[in-house]
Design a protein around this motif. Structure first.
Motif, mmCIF file in Angstrom:
data_model
loop_
_atom_site.group_PDB
_atom_site.id
_atom_site.type_symbol
_atom_site.label_atom_id
_atom_site.label_comp_id
_atom_site.label_asym_id
_atom_site.label_seq_id
_atom_site.Cartn_x
_atom_site.Cartn_y
_atom_site.Cartn_z
ATOM 1 N N VAL A 47 0.836 -1.197 0.000
ATOM 2 C CA VAL A 47 0.000 0.000 0.000
ATOM 3 C C VAL A 47 0.871 1.247 0.000
ATOM 4 O O VAL A 47 1.895 1.302 0.693
ATOM 5 C CB VAL A 47 -0.919 0.022 1.246
ATOM 6 N N GLN A 48 0.478 2.215 -0.790
ATOM 7 C CA GLN A 48 1.133 3.525 -0.777
ATOM 8 C C GLN A 48 0.209 4.506 -0.074
ATOM 9 O O GLN A 48 -0.977 4.611 -0.412
ATOM 10 C CB GLN A 48 1.412 3.999 -2.195
ATOM 11 N N GLU A 62 5.467 3.648 1.453
ATOM 12 C CA GLU A 62 4.955 2.391 0.946
ATOM 13 C C GLU A 62 5.206 1.333 2.001
ATOM 14 O O GLU A 62 6.262 1.311 2.640
ATOM 15 C CB GLU A 62 5.645 1.998 -0.361
ATOM 16 N N TYR A 102 -13.616 6.053 -2.468
ATOM 17 C CA TYR A 102 -12.861 4.837 -2.202
ATOM 18 C C TYR A 102 -13.340 3.681 -3.071
ATOM 19 O O TYR A 102 -14.522 3.565 -3.395
ATOM 20 C CB TYR A 102 -13.020 4.400 -0.743
ATOM 21 N N THR A 104 -8.434 1.658 -1.480
ATOM 22 C CA THR A 104 -7.691 2.567 -2.346
ATOM 23 C C THR A 104 -8.577 3.772 -2.630
ATOM 24 O O THR A 104 -9.802 3.657 -2.715
ATOM 25 C CB THR A 104 -7.291 1.888 -3.663
ATOM 26 N N GLY A 105 -7.962 4.932 -2.758
ATOM 27 C CA GLY A 105 -8.740 6.136 -3.020
ATOM 28 C C GLY A 105 -8.171 7.328 -2.285
ATOM 29 O O GLY A 105 -7.034 7.310 -1.805
ATOM 30 N N THR A 106 -8.957 8.377 -2.199
ATOM 31 C CA THR A 106 -8.504 9.628 -1.595
ATOM 32 C C THR A 106 -9.593 10.224 -0.715
ATOM 33 O O THR A 106 -10.782 9.958 -0.895
ATOM 34 C CB THR A 106 -8.134 10.665 -2.669
ATOM 35 N N SER A 164 -4.214 9.872 0.804
ATOM 36 C CA SER A 164 -4.315 9.042 -0.395
ATOM 37 C C SER A 164 -3.838 7.640 -0.063
ATOM 38 O O SER A 164 -2.742 7.462 0.477
ATOM 39 C CB SER A 164 -3.469 9.629 -1.533
ATOM 40 N N HIS A 165 -4.669 6.637 -0.354
ATOM 41 C CA HIS A 165 -4.310 5.237 -0.164
ATOM 42 C C HIS A 165 -4.381 4.570 -1.526
ATOM 43 O O HIS A 165 -5.402 4.671 -2.209
ATOM 44 C CB HIS A 165 -5.288 4.534 0.780
ATOM 45 N N GLY A 166 -3.315 3.884 -1.919
ATOM 46 C CA GLY A 166 -3.338 3.217 -3.213
ATOM 47 C C GLY A 166 -2.466 1.990 -3.214
ATOM 48 O O GLY A 166 -1.609 1.807 -2.343
#
Length: 332
Positions: free
Chosen positions: A94-95, A117, A280, A290-292, A317-319
């Motif tokens: 995950v970033q 990350e 998300y 994931t999303g913002t 931000s999660h991606g």
């Protein structure tokens, strides 16, 4: 007056110590003095500058702050309903990006964005569906705009010697997470507090069955250096296709007029009002969505007879991370 809000202070403190340094001015040449005319007694030398104190790295432990969430279902949604549950399986990289912008009296303040990350590894789940989790940091970077601040690498390297442990409940809540670092500098505590915000997801699912179109609210108190705020997000289940859910949210930030202390100086805070959005995509087999999400909050700071309008903007931000650069953990 300097407003020492928690996230902003974190960014500013790290940037002040790690940001680009201005080039020193060229020295003005002095005229040569013949040695015969020089008098050593009248030519005192400046004492040598003391060497900066080197603080040795030491083991550190930090508990990610728990969020006291209140959830209320507004509408259950379509006729086809089910309980949306997370059941993490398999490792996920995950970033996470946590950024802040501060505007005081109409003047924007430059603040860095923290990017990490990490690898998340699920363990066993209990009978309630809560899954044990461990995590390790793979990269850690600090940016101002598009410029990476390489001077921060030495500080952020401490994160790469850490281990994250905790659990994630089936509704998406992160519980009892702590970060243990083998060796880190004291300033790393500020970084970990910032990460605590990014790793504390706002999205939590209801425990009752819901369908597409369902809406629910999640409220949580927040504390920024003694300034008490309440963040309430109304989520909508936009779609549910197998194990993939898409969720949108609209956030409102509120707070009472209050008095706080800024470094011993009494400060009045008033006019707290903010808004935000969230978007998300949730894979129910993964621990992190994931999303913002972002919020922008306005308030007025008053001290010593002066009132200053202030604007705080936070972004998360999660991606899924495809690749990384910067401070990188060694291969296992």
């Amino acid at each position: 007056m300097k407003l020492s809000l928690a996230v902003v202070l974190t960014c500013v403190a790290v940037a002040a110590g790690c940001g680009p340094k201005p080039k020193p001015a060229e020295p003005v040449p002095l005229p040569d003095i013949p040695k015969a005319d020089a008098d050593p007694a009248n030519d005192p030398q400046d004492p040598p500058s003391p060497e900066p104190e080197v603080v040795p790295a030491k083991p550190m432990s930090f508990a990610l702050p728990a969020r006291n969430l209140t959830l209320a279902v507004i509408k259950a949604g379509g006729k086809k309903r089910s309980i949306v549950k997370l059941s993490p399986v398999g490792r996920q990289v995950v970033q996470v990006r946590v950024g802040a912008q501060l505007e005081i009296g109409g003047q924007a303040q430059s603040t860095p964005e923290l990017r990490v990350e990490m690898g998340l590894e699920p363990g066993a789940a209990d009978t309630a569906g809560t899954t044990a989790m461990t995590g390790t940091f793979l990269t850690a970077q600090l940016y101002v705009g598009s410029e990476r601040i390489s001077e921060a690498d030495a500080l952020l390297a401490g994160l790469l010697k850490g281990k994250l442990t905790g659990a994630i409940s089936s509704d998406g809540q992160w519980r009892d997470f702590s970060l243990d670092i083998e060796a880190g500098q004291p300033e790393l505590v500020d970084v970990m507090e910032t990460l605590g915000l990014g790793f504390s997801p706002r999205l939590v699912f209801p425990s009752s069955p819901i369908g597409v179109g369902a809406t629910w609210t999640v409220s949580s108190p927040l504390d920024f250096s003694g300034i008490a705020l309440t963040e309430t997000t109304t989520f909508t289940l936009a779609s549910l296709d197998g194990k993939t859910a898409k969720v949108t949210g609209k956030t409102v930030v509120t707070g009472n007029n209050q008095a706080v202390s800024d470094g011993g100086t009494p400060v009045d805070v008033s006019g707290i009002a903010g808004v935000g959005t969230a978007d998300y995509t949730v894979d129910l087999d993964h621990a992190a969505a994931t999303g913002t999400s972002n919020t922008q909050t306005n308030l007025t700071i008053s001290a010593d007879g002066e009132s200053i309008p202030t604007k705080l903007s936070f972004s998360y931000s999660h991606g899924l991370a495809m690749s990384g650069s910067g401070v990188t953990a060694p291969a296992p």
